[in-house]
Design a protein around this motif. Structure first.
Motif, short mmCIF file in Angstrom:
data_model
loop_
_atom_site.label_atom_id
_atom_site.label_comp_id
_atom_site.label_asym_id
_atom_site.label_seq_id
_atom_site.Cartn_x
_atom_site.Cartn_y
_atom_site.Cartn_z
N SER A 1 -130.85 -103.64 -56.66
CA SER A 1 -129.98 -103.35 -57.81
C SER A 1 -128.56 -103.28 -57.28
CB SER A 1 -130.36 -102.01 -58.45
OG SER A 1 -131.72 -102.00 -58.79
N TYR A 2 -127.75 -104.19 -57.75
CA TYR A 2 -126.40 -104.35 -57.20
C TYR A 2 -125.35 -103.61 -58.02
CZ TYR A 2 -127.29 -108.03 -53.77
OH TYR A 2 -127.68 -108.74 -52.67
N SER A 3 -124.39 -102.98 -57.33
CA SER A 3 -123.16 -102.53 -57.96
C SER A 3 -122.11 -103.64 -57.87
CB SER A 3 -122.60 -101.28 -57.27
OG SER A 3 -123.55 -100.26 -57.26
N LYS B 1 -137.10 -104.50 -54.60
CA LYS B 1 -136.13 -104.67 -55.69
C LYS B 1 -134.73 -104.42 -55.17
CE LYS B 1 -139.11 -103.46 -59.51
NZ LYS B 1 -139.59 -102.45 -60.44
N CYS C 1 -125.34 -101.55 -53.15
CA CYS C 1 -126.65 -102.04 -53.58
C CYS C 1 -127.70 -100.99 -53.23
CB CYS C 1 -126.95 -103.34 -52.82
SG CYS C 1 -128.50 -104.12 -53.20
N THR D 1 -131.74 -100.81 -52.57
CA THR D 1 -132.94 -101.62 -52.38
C THR D 1 -134.14 -100.69 -52.38
OG1 THR D 1 -133.06 -101.52 -49.97
CG2 THR D 1 -131.63 -103.20 -50.91
N THR E 1 -131.29 -112.30 -68.38
CA THR E 1 -132.51 -111.96 -67.65
C THR E 1 -133.39 -113.20 -67.55
OG1 THR E 1 -132.42 -109.68 -68.43
CG2 THR E 1 -134.55 -110.45 -67.61
N ASP F 1 -129.62 -107.67 -60.61
CA ASP F 1 -130.94 -107.15 -60.25
C ASP F 1 -131.83 -108.30 -59.81
OD1 ASP F 1 -131.40 -104.19 -60.87
OD2 ASP F 1 -130.42 -104.88 -62.71
#
Lengths: 129, 133
Positions: B76-78, B74, B120, B122, A107, A73
């Motif tokens: 967020s990745y797989s 933002k 991902c 975004t 984090t 993230d």
């Protein structure tokens, strides 16, 4: 890395030529990042760095600190513009602390500043350690 | 011109797919002063796809890019993006509100690979200042 660890602050210089190269590589040719007259016409103080340029610098710092760990993230708000002068460079500073280490995920809380002012709001990265 | 509220929840067609090449990943990394010696692309690389999707959205809604300021982003990745990936982005308008003559547009773009697997997500907040704002 352990919670509370303070990471070595990274500094990066940004010039107008960098913004032109980033515009070409990213596809973001918004003229507010290259043309003073367009930038001021929409109420900006001058040519500003792409917010994503600044976040990319934060990601560079994260990669440096973690030895290129997988980022799960990454995000921030863009709170203040990074104004890039026509001549010379402006310096962006990325500071970081380890906020938590949990279940293989670390984090990092970041602080990204320019001329002593925060330019990103709540920048944060989560990496797989 | 305020953005039409009926856009919320609407998804736009997927962007044309893009092949991720080492050459382009290197150009992207070097443009922010970094270097690249193989492996995953920099963490903000998917913005290239998200930007394609945003441009298509702005064009469809006849919004000028220079009136847009990036409010929030933002990723967020797989899984990481690597050279050899063929990616496409699908943008959905997630939220819309007006503050002081500006449209605050929340978007989510899902970036998928050639198999249709999510790589991902975004999320971007775009601040649109209309001509008469």
């Amino acid at each position: 890395m352990n919670p509370g660890d303070v990471l070595e602050t990274q500094t990066y210089d940004v010039t107008r030529a960098d913004l032109v190269r980033y515009a070409a590589a990213s596809g973001d040719q918004n003229p507010i990042h290259q043309d003073e007259s367009v930038a001021t016409s929409v109420g900006l103080p001058g040519v500003i760095a792409h917010g994503m340029y600044t976040l990319a610098l934060a990601a560079r710092a994260v990669a440096t600190w973690t030895g290129g760990a997988e980022v799960v993230d990454l995000g921030c708000k863009f709170t203040n513009p990074v104004v890039v002068p026509a001549d010379g460079a402006v310096t962006v500073t990325v500071a970081g602390t380890v906020k938590s280490v949990d279940d293989g995920l670390t984090t990092l809380a970041l602080e990204v500043t320019c001329d002593g002012q925060k330019v990103l709001g709540m920048p944060k990265a989560v990496v797989r350690a | 011109m305020p953005i039409d509220q009926s856009l919320v929840g609407r998804s736009f067609p997927p962007t044309p797919s893009r092949a991720v090449t080492e050459e382009h990943v290197r150009a992207f990394a070097e443009s922010v002063g970094g270097d690249y010696d193989g492996g995953p692309a920099p963490a903000t690389y998917p913005i290239v796809l998200a930007f394609d999707a945003m441009n298509a959205f702005l064009e469809a809604e006849q919004v000028d890019l220079f009136r847009i300021v990036h409010g929030e982003q933002k990723f967020s990745y797989s899984r990481p993006v690597v050279p050899g990936d063929v990616l496409t982005a699908t943008l959905t308008v997630a939220s819309l509100r007006q503050i002081g003559g500006a449209d605050i547009i929340g978007t989510a773009s899902e970036i998928t690979d050639a198999d249709g697997t999510l790589v991902c997500t975004t999320r971007a907040t775009l601040v649109h200042k209309g001509a008469d704002a």
